[in-house]
Design a protein around this motif. Structure first.
Motif, PDB file in Angstrom:
ATOM      1  N   GLY A  91       0.535  -1.644   0.411  1.00 11.53           N
ATOM      2  CA  GLY A  91      -0.225   0.258  -0.123  1.00 11.53           C
ATOM      3  C   GLY A  91       1.057   1.226  -0.193  1.00 11.53           C
ATOM      4  O   GLY A  91       2.507   1.250   0.182  1.00 11.53           O
ATOM      5  N   SER A  92       0.068   2.284   0.050  1.00  9.44           N
ATOM      6  CA  SER A  92       1.291   3.366  -0.269  1.00  9.44           C
ATOM      7  C   SER A  92       1.849   4.000   0.723  1.00  9.44           C
ATOM      8  O   SER A  92       2.090   4.992   0.989  1.00  9.44           O
ATOM      9  N   ALA A 194      -2.776   8.830  -4.041  1.00 10.70           N
ATOM     10  CA  ALA A 194      -3.835   7.640  -3.999  1.00 10.70           C
ATOM     11  C   ALA A 194      -4.891   7.745  -4.752  1.00 10.70           C
ATOM     12  O   ALA A 194      -5.559   7.077  -5.394  1.00 10.70           O
ATOM     13  N   ARG A 221       1.238   6.607  -5.250  1.00  8.94           N
ATOM     14  CA  ARG A 221       0.279   6.066  -6.550  1.00  8.94           C
ATOM     15  C   ARG A 221      -0.388   4.218  -5.282  1.00  8.94           C
ATOM     16  O   ARG A 221       0.357   3.336  -4.935  1.00  8.94           O
ATOM     17  N   THR A 222      -1.661   4.245  -5.800  1.00  9.80           N
ATOM     18  CA  THR A 222      -1.769   2.795  -5.525  1.00  9.80           C
ATOM     19  C   THR A 222      -2.962   1.871  -5.375  1.00  9.80           C
ATOM     20  O   THR A 222      -3.477   2.957  -6.326  1.00  9.80           O
ATOM     21  N   SER A 224      -4.741   0.335  -4.553  1.00  2.00           N
ATOM     22  CA  SER A 224      -6.481   0.102  -3.191  1.00  2.00           C
ATOM     23  C   SER A 224      -7.118   0.792  -3.797  1.00  2.00           C
ATOM     24  O   SER A 224      -8.759   0.339  -3.267  1.00  2.00           O
ATOM     25  N   GLY A 235       0.963  -0.557  -3.923  1.00  2.00           N
ATOM     26  CA  GLY A 235       1.208   0.346  -3.781  1.00  2.00           C
ATOM     27  C   GLY A 235       2.154   0.672  -4.675  1.00  2.00           C
ATOM     28  O   GLY A 235       3.409  -0.164  -4.565  1.00  2.00           O
TER      29      GLY A 235
END
Length: 358
Positions: A91-92, A194, A221-222, A224, A235
């Motif tokens: 994840g980011s 995000a 960026r992600t 998710s 991410g």
């Protein structure tokens, strides 16, 4: 008893996740509850993702590729940046933590807008640095002039969340150009994007296309949010090769896990469907904004997949009132309430509950 952990961590607030809708439904005796608290996209995994994860699970007794080479190459082709400038992570938000590790020592400073993403102060304190919180503008966005003025010789990092979580506000190109030109070259600016895929304002710049060639700019960026992989946690970072290499050194080995890599590759094959779903979200976002304004609420314009109700001291009471009606939103005590855009039916239920609560 002798203390075994850092005393300064007592001052760090715990990250607040959205409440489980199953728990709320059980407590209220309802068949189901609606969760509009965590900025998830409500349409399920993109086509092919479940099948890719299922196939990859057969190899789950083996470690994943620690460098995520296939995924990095795919991201490199998709975003037009060399693979040596890319770093993947859990994840980011995990990459935010690794950026702090790679840039900060105890006593250094990190500048953030406030209110912004609630994990920023946590990851900053985790490395022993100090978060300098610059108040949002009256319009609930970043005050970039004040953030620039807050930079000192102790500043190592600046987070610019664009669009901003939880207020949904965005920084446009002219003001971001001016800010980046004013930042010293030894301070790293992180553009946290995000929610990039939900932006409909053409004046909000794409950080990768516009700024990633600057040595002291990194873009997050992600997958998710728009790409529907919140449960997989993946991410990526685009930065100068030297910055990317330093971040890789402090990244937990194998943190981009096997299933996440497979899911990401499958999701990236579904860009057209991803964009179709984003269009549904932004259409509903605009409808929610219009309906809440009819209820007398002064909402800022959102460019994310949520809207912000600046209710101040009424935020907690509003959140509790909606939970009593089976709708989970995300109050920020003393500031406002973030409402994730759901399906049309979920948004209708929220609007009905909000009309009663307001």
């Amino acid at each position: 008893m002798t203390r075994l952990t850092r005393a300064d961590l007592d001052a760090i607030p715990a990250y607040v996740a959205g409440r489980s809708p199953a728990d709320l439904a059980r407590d209220l005796g309802l068949p189901e509850a609606i969760k509009l608290a965590s900025n998830e996209v409500p349409f399920g995994p993109l086509p092919g993702v479940v099948e890719a994860v299922t196939a990859a699970a057969a190899g789950s007794h083996r470690y994943p590729d620690p460098a995520a080479v296939v995924l990095r190459d795919r991201l490199s082709a998709r975003y037009g940046v060399p693979a040596d400038r890319l770093v993947t992570g859990c994840g980011s938000v995990a990459i935010c933590e690794n950026l702090a590790r790679a840039t900060c020592l105890p006593g250094d400073e990190v500048i953030i807008s406030w209110r912004s993403f609630e994990a920023y102060p946590i990851v900053v304190a985790g490395v022993g640095a100090t978060a300098i919180r610059v108040p949002n503008t009256p319009a609930h966005g970043h005050d970039l002039d004040a953030m620039a003025a807050a930079i000192t010789d102790r500043t190592r990092l600046v987070f610019v969340c664009n669009p901003n979580n939880p207020t949904g506000t965005s920084v446009r190109r002219a003001e971001l150009d001016r800010f980046l030109d004013s930042v010293p070259e030894n301070v790293l600016v992180v553009l946290d994007e995000a929610y990039r895929e939900f932006i409909t304002d053409p004046d909000v710049p794409d950080g990768i296309d516009t700024y990633a060639d600057r040595p002291n700019v990194a873009v997050l960026r992600t997958l998710s949010k728009a790409w529907g992989l919140a449960g997989m946690r993946i991410g990526f970072l685009v930065a100068a090769p030297e910055v990317a290499a330093a971040v890789r050194k402090v990244t937990t080995p194998f943190s981009t896990n096997l299933l996440a890599q497979a899911a990401a590759l499958a999701a990236l094959d579904q860009e057209e469907e991803m964009r179709r779903r984003c269009a549904l979200v932004t259409g509903e976002r605009d409808r929610l904004t219009a309906e809440l304004r009819k209820l007398g609420q002064d909402l800022p314009e959102s460019q994310a997949n949520f809207v912000w109700l600046p209710l101040g001291d009424r935020s907690a009471a509003f959140g509790a009132a909606l939970e009593s009606r089976g709708v989970i939103v995300r109050p920020f005590q003393g500031d406002g309430v973030r409402v994730t855009v759901g399906t049309a039916a979920e948004n209708d239920s929220f609007l009905a509950a909000a009309a009663d609560a307001l």
